[in-house]
Write an enzyme that holds these catalytic residues in place. Structure first.
Site, PDB file in Angstrom:
ATOM      1  N   ASP A 132     -14.071   5.172  -4.528  1.00  0.00           N
ATOM      2  CA  ASP A 132     -13.502   4.597  -5.763  1.00  0.00           C
ATOM      3  C   ASP A 132     -14.292   5.112  -6.972  1.00  0.00           C
ATOM      4  O   ASP A 132     -13.742   5.373  -8.042  1.00  0.00           O
ATOM      5  CB  ASP A 132     -13.607   3.064  -5.768  1.00  0.00           C
ATOM      6  CG  ASP A 132     -12.539   2.410  -4.908  1.00  0.00           C
ATOM      7  OD1 ASP A 132     -11.516   3.058  -4.619  1.00  0.00           O
ATOM      8  OD2 ASP A 132     -12.733   1.244  -4.518  1.00  0.00           O
ATOM      9  N   TYR A 177      -1.661   0.352 -10.424  1.00  0.00           N
ATOM     10  CA  TYR A 177      -0.715   1.477 -10.458  1.00  0.00           C
ATOM     11  C   TYR A 177       0.708   1.021 -10.130  1.00  0.00           C
ATOM     12  O   TYR A 177       1.641   1.815 -10.149  1.00  0.00           O
ATOM     13  CB  TYR A 177      -1.153   2.579  -9.475  1.00  0.00           C
ATOM     14  CG  TYR A 177      -1.497   2.049  -8.114  1.00  0.00           C
ATOM     15  CD1 TYR A 177      -0.521   1.860  -7.150  1.00  0.00           C
ATOM     16  CD2 TYR A 177      -2.807   1.691  -7.815  1.00  0.00           C
ATOM     17  CE1 TYR A 177      -0.835   1.339  -5.921  1.00  0.00           C
ATOM     18  CE2 TYR A 177      -3.137   1.168  -6.576  1.00  0.00           C
ATOM     19  CZ  TYR A 177      -2.148   0.989  -5.629  1.00  0.00           C
ATOM     20  OH  TYR A 177      -2.463   0.455  -4.409  1.00  0.00           O
ATOM     21  N   GLY A 222     -14.645  -6.472  -6.809  1.00  0.00           N
ATOM     22  CA  GLY A 222     -15.125  -5.302  -6.086  1.00  0.00           C
ATOM     23  C   GLY A 222     -14.936  -3.999  -6.843  1.00  0.00           C
ATOM     24  O   GLY A 222     -15.849  -3.166  -6.898  1.00  0.00           O
ATOM     25  N   ALA A 223     -13.766  -3.803  -7.437  1.00  0.00           N
ATOM     26  CA  ALA A 223     -13.507  -2.545  -8.134  1.00  0.00           C
ATOM     27  C   ALA A 223     -14.431  -2.385  -9.336  1.00  0.00           C
ATOM     28  O   ALA A 223     -14.907  -1.283  -9.628  1.00  0.00           O
ATOM     29  CB  ALA A 223     -12.045  -2.487  -8.581  1.00  0.00           C
ATOM     30  N   LYS A 265     -14.396  -4.732   1.247  1.00  0.00           N
ATOM     31  CA  LYS A 265     -15.238  -3.606   0.820  1.00  0.00           C
ATOM     32  C   LYS A 265     -16.734  -3.936   0.855  1.00  0.00           C
ATOM     33  O   LYS A 265     -17.551  -3.044   1.039  1.00  0.00           O
ATOM     34  CB  LYS A 265     -14.841  -3.152  -0.594  1.00  0.00           C
ATOM     35  CG  LYS A 265     -13.483  -2.484  -0.639  1.00  0.00           C
ATOM     36  CD  LYS A 265     -13.155  -1.987  -2.031  1.00  0.00           C
ATOM     37  CE  LYS A 265     -11.767  -1.389  -2.077  1.00  0.00           C
ATOM     38  NZ  LYS A 265     -11.424  -0.823  -3.378  1.00  0.00           N
ATOM     39  N   ASN A 313     -15.539   1.950   0.581  1.00  0.00           N
ATOM     40  CA  ASN A 313     -14.078   1.967   0.822  1.00  0.00           C
ATOM     41  C   ASN A 313     -13.686   3.060   1.802  1.00  0.00           C
ATOM     42  O   ASN A 313     -12.502   3.252   2.061  1.00  0.00           O
ATOM     43  CB  ASN A 313     -13.298   2.124  -0.495  1.00  0.00           C
ATOM     44  CG  ASN A 313     -13.381   3.528  -1.017  1.00  0.00           C
ATOM     45  OD1 ASN A 313     -14.360   4.231  -0.795  1.00  0.00           O
ATOM     46  ND2 ASN A 313     -12.350   3.962  -1.718  1.00  0.00           N
ATOM     47  N   SER A 327       0.806  -1.230   0.000  1.00  0.00           N
ATOM     48  CA  SER A 327       0.000   0.000   0.000  1.00  0.00           C
ATOM     49  C   SER A 327       0.838   1.278   0.000  1.00  0.00           C
ATOM     50  O   SER A 327       1.822   1.385   0.732  1.00  0.00           O
ATOM     51  CB  SER A 327      -0.919   0.009   1.221  1.00  0.00           C
ATOM     52  OG  SER A 327      -1.629   1.227   1.252  1.00  0.00           O
ATOM     53  N   GLY A 369      -3.798   3.383 -12.927  1.00  0.00           N
ATOM     54  CA  GLY A 369      -4.728   3.642 -11.830  1.00  0.00           C
ATOM     55  C   GLY A 369      -4.236   4.596 -10.756  1.00  0.00           C
ATOM     56  O   GLY A 369      -4.918   4.773  -9.740  1.00  0.00           O
TER      57      GLY A 369
HETATM   58  P1  NAP Z   1     -10.950  -8.426  -6.549  1.00  0.00           P
HETATM   59  O1  NAP Z   1     -12.232  -8.150  -5.855  1.00  0.00           O
HETATM   60  O2  NAP Z   1     -10.030  -9.440  -6.018  1.00  0.00           O
HETATM   61  O3  NAP Z   1     -11.419  -8.799  -8.036  1.00  0.00           O
HETATM   62  C1  NAP Z   1     -10.671  -8.854  -9.145  1.00  0.00           C
HETATM   63  C2  NAP Z   1     -11.366  -9.731 -10.196  1.00  0.00           C
HETATM   64  O4  NAP Z   1     -10.390  -9.984 -11.175  1.00  0.00           O
HETATM   65  C3  NAP Z   1     -11.822 -11.082  -9.692  1.00  0.00           C
HETATM   66  O5  NAP Z   1     -13.103 -11.045  -9.164  1.00  0.00           O
HETATM   67  C4  NAP Z   1     -11.701 -11.944 -10.945  1.00  0.00           C
HETATM   68  O6  NAP Z   1     -12.884 -11.826 -11.739  1.00  0.00           O
HETATM   69  C5  NAP Z   1     -10.568 -11.285 -11.717  1.00  0.00           C
HETATM   70  N1  NAP Z   1      -9.333 -12.049 -11.532  1.00  0.00           N
HETATM   71  C6  NAP Z   1      -8.678 -12.324 -10.375  1.00  0.00           C
HETATM   72  N2  NAP Z   1      -7.588 -13.065 -10.617  1.00  0.00           N
HETATM   73  C7  NAP Z   1      -7.557 -13.284 -11.957  1.00  0.00           C
HETATM   74  C8  NAP Z   1      -6.689 -14.011 -12.812  1.00  0.00           C
HETATM   75  N3  NAP Z   1      -5.609 -14.647 -12.344  1.00  0.00           N
HETATM   76  N4  NAP Z   1      -6.962 -14.020 -14.135  1.00  0.00           N
HETATM   77  C9  NAP Z   1      -8.036 -13.362 -14.627  1.00  0.00           C
HETATM   78  N5  NAP Z   1      -8.905 -12.687 -13.849  1.00  0.00           N
HETATM   79  C10 NAP Z   1      -8.668 -12.642 -12.535  1.00  0.00           C
HETATM   80  O7  NAP Z   1     -10.090  -7.105  -6.668  1.00  0.00           O
HETATM   81  P2  NAP Z   1     -10.625  -5.622  -6.865  1.00  0.00           P
HETATM   82  O8  NAP Z   1     -10.834  -4.975  -5.557  1.00  0.00           O
HETATM   83  O9  NAP Z   1     -11.750  -5.657  -7.831  1.00  0.00           O
HETATM   84  O10 NAP Z   1      -9.339  -4.933  -7.510  1.00  0.00           O
HETATM   85  C11 NAP Z   1      -8.923  -5.280  -8.806  1.00  0.00           C
HETATM   86  C12 NAP Z   1      -7.681  -4.495  -9.187  1.00  0.00           C
HETATM   87  O11 NAP Z   1      -7.955  -3.103  -9.177  1.00  0.00           O
HETATM   88  C13 NAP Z   1      -6.517  -4.692  -8.197  1.00  0.00           C
HETATM   89  O12 NAP Z   1      -5.328  -4.741  -8.931  1.00  0.00           O
HETATM   90  C14 NAP Z   1      -6.582  -3.448  -7.333  1.00  0.00           C
HETATM   91  O13 NAP Z   1      -5.331  -3.116  -6.801  1.00  0.00           O
HETATM   92  C15 NAP Z   1      -7.039  -2.421  -8.358  1.00  0.00           C
HETATM   93  N6  NAP Z   1      -7.718  -1.274  -7.744  1.00  0.00           N
HETATM   94  C16 NAP Z   1      -7.183  -0.063  -7.950  1.00  0.00           C
HETATM   95  C17 NAP Z   1      -7.816   1.054  -7.428  1.00  0.00           C
HETATM   96  C18 NAP Z   1      -7.222   2.398  -7.672  1.00  0.00           C
HETATM   97  O14 NAP Z   1      -7.588   3.351  -6.983  1.00  0.00           O
HETATM   98  N7  NAP Z   1      -6.357   2.549  -8.653  1.00  0.00           N
HETATM   99  C19 NAP Z   1      -9.000   0.937  -6.689  1.00  0.00           C
HETATM  100  C20 NAP Z   1      -9.517  -0.343  -6.513  1.00  0.00           C
HETATM  101  C21 NAP Z   1      -8.872  -1.442  -7.039  1.00  0.00           C
HETATM  102  P3  NAP Z   1     -13.540 -13.081 -12.500  1.00  0.00           P
HETATM  103  O15 NAP Z   1     -13.489 -14.206 -11.504  1.00  0.00           O
HETATM  104  O16 NAP Z   1     -14.875 -12.572 -12.789  1.00  0.00           O
HETATM  105  O17 NAP Z   1     -12.742 -13.363 -13.707  1.00  0.00           O
END
Ligand code: NAP
Length: 268
Positions: free
Chosen positions: A102, A213, A129-130, A66, A87, A15, A234
């Site tokens: 977010d 990011y 979640g995102a 979240k 968040n 983080s 990001g």
């Molecule tokens: P999450 O809840 O863990 O979900 C990510 C989704 O990605 C999963 O539900 C899955 O969807 C898919 N996934 C996971 N592993 C995978 C793999 N090996 N191959 C293909 N698909 C895969 O995470 P999140 O909170 O949504 O966050 C996702 C990303 O966004 C992270 O990298 C996080 O750091 C980033 N983020 C950035 C910000 C920012 O402010 N820049 C804010 C929030 C999140 P399916 O099972 O449907 O395929």
């Protein structure tokens, strides 16, 4: 008295949130500190109550809490209710209020990079979640078509009611679109050689947005750039969502120039 804010999540080693918040405190001369609280899944409720009782002013919430954290709160904002995830938590008058910044961070990132949504076809990768906040923003901004790509379409359909959902094989047959958004963690440090989709699927869009990011430029964005797409990471979203949390906690407005300065000051 120094006010304390913090972040709860399962793994927080990566983080950079503290750096963003502490930078803002310095710039605005706010007497406050920001701490990271790693919490194991089974301890979430108990640790949350401890933090609430310890006099903390506010918390950010990250993966994987979240959605679950919405169950502990007294009130939830309209945008967070629609999204189904929070968040940001404000502690005020012995009550807890949940928000989803977010959603606003994503909006700011698109605006900053002049990426239009109204009337556009947008593909989102990953039904986590995102993606919930991203899709809600796209719908609210009148996108023409929003397509969610998931490895498990039936599970995604349970969590994203009314959204067009396809798998990665079907993505091959989607004709050209406007924007492709990576909402998966694929390509994130340390697995920087991974990309969620192949080059052909990236090249058929005009712009690529990656919520990741770290690294600053993922393989997904490198391929996008090589194919002439506008490409955005990001980091601006991360800074914007953090600053919007501060606005809620401190009841202030932070000028966009300060967001830009904090963004430019970050070393990734
Ligand atoms: P999450 O809840 O863990 O979900 C990510 C989704 O990605 C999963 O539900 C899955 O969807 C898919 N996934 C996971 N592993 C995978 C793999 N090996 N191959 C293909 N698909 C895969 O995470 P999140 O909170 O949504 O966050 C996702 C990303 O966004 C992270 O990298 C996080 O750091 C980033 N983020 C950035 C910000 C920012 O402010 N820049 C804010 C929030 C999140 P399916 O099972 O449907 O395929």
């Amino acid at each position: 008295m120094t006010n304390l804010y913090g972040l709860i999540g399962e793994k927080l080693g990566h983080s950079i949130s503290k750096a963003i918040h502490v930078d803002l405190f310095k710039r605005l001369k706010i007497d406050a500190d920001y701490k990271l609280f790693e919490i194991e899944k089974l301890e979430l409720k108990a640790r949350f109550n401890e933090l609430k009782d310890s006099g903390l002013k506010g918390l950010n919430v990250t993966i994987p809490y979240k959605v679950e954290a919405t169950n502990f709160l007294d009130e939830i904002s309209e945008e967070a209710k629609k999204i189904g995830a929070i968040n940001t938590i404000c502690f005020r008058d012995n009550k807890t209020f949940g928000h989803n910044t977010d959603y606003f961070g994503f909006a700011k990132m698109l605006n900053k990079n002049s990426i239009e949504i109204k009337g556009k076809t947008i593909v989102i990768l990953g039904a986590g979640g995102a993606a919930k906040a991203v899709i809600q923003y796209l719908i609210d901004s009148n996108a023409k078509r929003v397509i969610l790509v998931s490895r498990d379409t039936s599970k995604a359909a349970e969590n994203f009611k009314g959204i067009e959902i396809i798998d990665y094989t079907q993505l091959e047959y989607i004709p050209a679109g406007d924007v492709i958004v990576n909402c998966t963690p694929v390509g994130m440090y340390p697995n920087t050689h991974n990309c969620p989709v192949n080059e052909n699927n990236i090249a058929k869009f005009n712009a690529a947005v990656d919520l990741i990011y770290n690294p600053y430029e993922t393989l997904f964005l490198k391929i996008a750039k090589k194919n002439g797409l506008k490409s955005v990471n990001g980091l601006y979203m991360l800074v914007s969502q953090a600053i919007y949390s501060e606005e809620l906690w401190n009841d202030i407005h932070v000028d966009e120039t300060i967001i830009d300065e904090i963004f430019n000051n970050l070393k990734i």
